[in-house]
Scaffold this motif. Structure first.
Motif, PDB file in Angstrom:
ATOM      1  N   GLU A  15       0.820  -1.225   0.000  1.00  0.00           N
ATOM      2  CA  GLU A  15       0.000   0.000   0.000  1.00  0.00           C
ATOM      3  C   GLU A  15       0.852   1.273   0.000  1.00  0.00           C
ATOM      4  N   HIS A  16       2.161   1.128   0.297  1.00  0.00           N
ATOM      5  CA  HIS A  16       3.032   2.319   0.353  1.00  0.00           C
ATOM      6  C   HIS A  16       3.947   2.448  -0.865  1.00  0.00           C
ATOM      7  N   LEU A  17       3.820   1.504  -1.821  1.00  0.00           N
ATOM      8  CA  LEU A  17       4.762   1.464  -2.946  1.00  0.00           C
ATOM      9  C   LEU A  17       4.889   2.788  -3.689  1.00  0.00           C
ATOM     10  N   ASN A  18       3.799   3.516  -3.807  1.00  0.00           N
ATOM     11  CA  ASN A  18       3.837   4.773  -4.575  1.00  0.00           C
ATOM     12  C   ASN A  18       4.052   6.006  -3.711  1.00  0.00           C
ATOM     13  N   LYS A  19       4.284   5.799  -2.434  1.00  0.00           N
ATOM     14  CA  LYS A  19       4.504   6.952  -1.543  1.00  0.00           C
ATOM     15  C   LYS A  19       5.937   7.456  -1.717  1.00  0.00           C
ATOM     16  N   PRO A  20       6.145   8.762  -1.530  1.00  0.00           N
ATOM     17  CA  PRO A  20       7.491   9.304  -1.704  1.00  0.00           C
ATOM     18  C   PRO A  20       8.513   8.695  -0.754  1.00  0.00           C
ATOM     19  N   PHE A  21       8.067   8.222   0.406  1.00  0.00           N
ATOM     20  CA  PHE A  21       9.018   7.678   1.374  1.00  0.00           C
ATOM     21  C   PHE A  21       9.353   6.210   1.119  1.00  0.00           C
ATOM     22  N   TYR A  22       8.697   5.566   0.094  1.00  0.00           N
ATOM     23  CA  TYR A  22       8.908   4.126  -0.063  1.00  0.00           C
ATOM     24  C   TYR A  22      10.375   3.727  -0.316  1.00  0.00           C
ATOM     25  N   PRO A  23      11.103   4.417  -1.217  1.00  0.00           N
ATOM     26  CA  PRO A  23      12.497   3.980  -1.441  1.00  0.00           C
ATOM     27  C   PRO A  23      13.318   3.965  -0.151  1.00  0.00           C
ATOM     28  N   GLY A  24      13.146   4.983   0.666  1.00  0.00           N
ATOM     29  CA  GLY A  24      13.868   5.021   1.945  1.00  0.00           C
ATOM     30  C   GLY A  24      13.400   3.919   2.881  1.00  0.00           C
ATOM     31  N   LEU A  25      12.101   3.655   2.879  1.00  0.00           N
ATOM     32  CA  LEU A  25      11.555   2.589   3.727  1.00  0.00           C
ATOM     33  C   LEU A  25      12.125   1.233   3.309  1.00  0.00           C
ATOM     34  N   GLU A  26      12.222   0.997   2.003  1.00  0.00           N
ATOM     35  CA  GLU A  26      12.761  -0.290   1.534  1.00  0.00           C
ATOM     36  C   GLU A  26      14.241  -0.442   1.918  1.00  0.00           C
ATOM     37  N   SER A  27      15.020   0.632   1.750  1.00  0.00           N
ATOM     38  CA  SER A  27      16.440   0.552   2.153  1.00  0.00           C
ATOM     39  C   SER A  27      16.555   0.245   3.635  1.00  0.00           C
ATOM     40  N   PHE A  28      15.710   0.897   4.421  1.00  0.00           N
ATOM     41  CA  PHE A  28      15.746   0.723   5.877  1.00  0.00           C
ATOM     42  C   PHE A  28      15.372  -0.708   6.281  1.00  0.00           C
ATOM     43  N   ILE A  29      14.284  -1.220   5.746  1.00  0.00           N
ATOM     44  CA  ILE A  29      13.757  -2.505   6.224  1.00  0.00           C
ATOM     45  C   ILE A  29      14.608  -3.685   5.736  1.00  0.00           C
ATOM     46  N   THR A  30      15.450  -3.435   4.697  1.00  0.00           N
ATOM     47  CA  THR A  30      16.307  -4.511   4.170  1.00  0.00           C
ATOM     48  C   THR A  30      17.755  -4.411   4.670  1.00  0.00           C
ATOM     49  N   ARG A  31      18.084  -3.408   5.471  1.00  0.00           N
ATOM     50  CA  ARG A  31      19.511  -3.161   5.758  1.00  0.00           C
ATOM     51  C   ARG A  31      20.107  -4.069   6.830  1.00  0.00           C
ATOM     52  N   SER A  32      19.289  -4.622   7.696  1.00  0.00           N
ATOM     53  CA  SER A  32      19.714  -5.543   8.765  1.00  0.00           C
ATOM     54  C   SER A  32      18.569  -6.525   8.986  1.00  0.00           C
ATOM     55  N   PRO A  33      18.807  -7.599   9.729  1.00  0.00           N
ATOM     56  CA  PRO A  33      17.708  -8.555   9.954  1.00  0.00           C
ATOM     57  C   PRO A  33      16.553  -7.928  10.731  1.00  0.00           C
ATOM     58  N   ILE A  34      15.420  -8.589  10.661  1.00  0.00           N
ATOM     59  CA  ILE A  34      14.266  -8.244  11.493  1.00  0.00           C
ATOM     60  C   ILE A  34      13.874  -9.482  12.294  1.00  0.00           C
ATOM     61  N   VAL A  35      13.053  -9.291  13.320  1.00  0.00           N
ATOM     62  CA  VAL A  35      12.429 -10.407  14.019  1.00  0.00           C
ATOM     63  C   VAL A  35      10.935 -10.325  13.731  1.00  0.00           C
ATOM     64  N   ALA A  36      10.399 -11.386  13.139  1.00  0.00           N
ATOM     65  CA  ALA A  36       8.969 -11.443  12.832  1.00  0.00           C
ATOM     66  C   ALA A  36       8.276 -12.329  13.863  1.00  0.00           C
ATOM     67  N   MET A  37       7.092 -11.870  14.298  1.00  0.00           N
ATOM     68  CA  MET A  37       6.362 -12.624  15.326  1.00  0.00           C
ATOM     69  C   MET A  37       4.873 -12.626  15.008  1.00  0.00           C
ATOM     70  N   ILE A  38       4.199 -13.658  15.449  1.00  0.00           N
ATOM     71  CA  ILE A  38       2.741 -13.614  15.524  1.00  0.00           C
ATOM     72  C   ILE A  38       2.382 -13.624  16.997  1.00  0.00           C
ATOM     73  N   VAL A  39       1.542 -12.662  17.363  1.00  0.00           N
ATOM     74  CA  VAL A  39       1.175 -12.450  18.762  1.00  0.00           C
ATOM     75  C   VAL A  39      -0.328 -12.677  18.883  1.00  0.00           C
ATOM     76  N   GLU A  40      -0.719 -13.371  19.950  1.00  0.00           N
ATOM     77  CA  GLU A  40      -2.121 -13.761  20.105  1.00  0.00           C
ATOM     78  C   GLU A  40      -2.653 -13.296  21.456  1.00  0.00           C
ATOM     79  N   GLY A  41      -3.907 -12.899  21.483  1.00  0.00           N
ATOM     80  CA  GLY A  41      -4.545 -12.521  22.747  1.00  0.00           C
ATOM     81  C   GLY A  41      -5.853 -11.818  22.486  1.00  0.00           C
ATOM     82  N   PRO A  42      -6.597 -11.482  23.557  1.00  0.00           N
ATOM     83  CA  PRO A  42      -7.861 -10.775  23.380  1.00  0.00           C
ATOM     84  C   PRO A  42      -7.645  -9.444  22.659  1.00  0.00           C
ATOM     85  N   GLU A  43      -8.374  -9.248  21.557  1.00  0.00           N
ATOM     86  CA  GLU A  43      -8.290  -8.001  20.773  1.00  0.00           C
ATOM     87  C   GLU A  43      -6.838  -7.615  20.460  1.00  0.00           C
ATOM     88  N   ALA A  44      -6.060  -8.601  20.085  1.00  0.00           N
ATOM     89  CA  ALA A  44      -4.606  -8.407  19.937  1.00  0.00           C
ATOM     90  C   ALA A  44      -4.243  -7.305  18.940  1.00  0.00           C
TER      91      ALA A  44
END
Ligand code: CMP
Length: 157
Positions: free
Chosen positions: A52-81
């Motif tokens: 949804e952000h592909l055409n936003k002006p900040f997308y190129p910077g966002l892609e460089s940022f999110i790919t520059r080091s590892p991330i930790v992905a999680m699924i979190v569960e709970g009431p109205e999580a």
């Protein structure tokens, strides 16, 4: 109602060694982490997740940022999580996020805001599917369940 949501600890969270403190906030709230892995986001994965952000002006910077080091992905569960995690995380811009939220306490940036959390149940379903297969989910009964609410508040589903 018990829900699941996707949480990503972004490269700045890993680089700043804040992983443990952010996870502690989710656990302290009573949420269950039912899936977790460290991965490196590829440009292709970034484009899928942030479609949804592909055409936003900040997308190129966002892609460089999110790919520059590892991330930790999680699924979190709970009431109205979905809403509960969004409230714990705070608004997008760390400068505007309320004190006591993760971004409010640790971020001063709109881009480097440490955590991604799905913004609706529909987004959560789409995003969980991008990062996890069903075989990677490890649901379990949390020991704190009796303290998460009464039967009247949280009827069994
Ligand atoms: P997130 O909640 O992961 O959703 C989209 C991300 O884009 C957001 O967190 C920020 O990291 C980033 N973002 C949103 N708005 C801006 C902006 N105006 N400038 C730079 N990055 C932004």
């Amino acid at each position: 109602m018990s829900e699941r949501t996707l949480v990503l600890l972004k490269p700045d969270c890993i680089e700043r060694r804040l992983v443990g403190r952010v996870i502690a906030r989710l656990e302290d709230k009573g949420l269950n982490i039912i899936a977790m892995k460290m991965i490196r986001v590829t440009p292709e994965l970034a484009r899928r997740h942030y479609a949804e952000h592909l055409n936003k002006p900040f997308y190129p910077g966002l892609e460089s940022f999110i790919t520059r080091s590892p991330i930790v992905a999680m699924i979190v569960e709970g009431p109205e999580a979905v809403a509960v995690v969004r409230n714990l995380v705070g608004v997008t811009n760390g400068l505007e996020a309320a004190a006591g939220t993760i971004r409010g306490d640790f971020s001063s940036s709109q881009q480097m805001n440490l955590v991604h959390a799905s913004d609706s149940p529909e987004s959560a379903l789409r995003e969980m599917d991008i990062f996890f297969s069903q075989a990677e989910l490890c649901p379990y009964a949390p020991a704190v369940k009796p303290w998460l609410g009464t039967h009247e508040e949280r009827p069994a589903r």
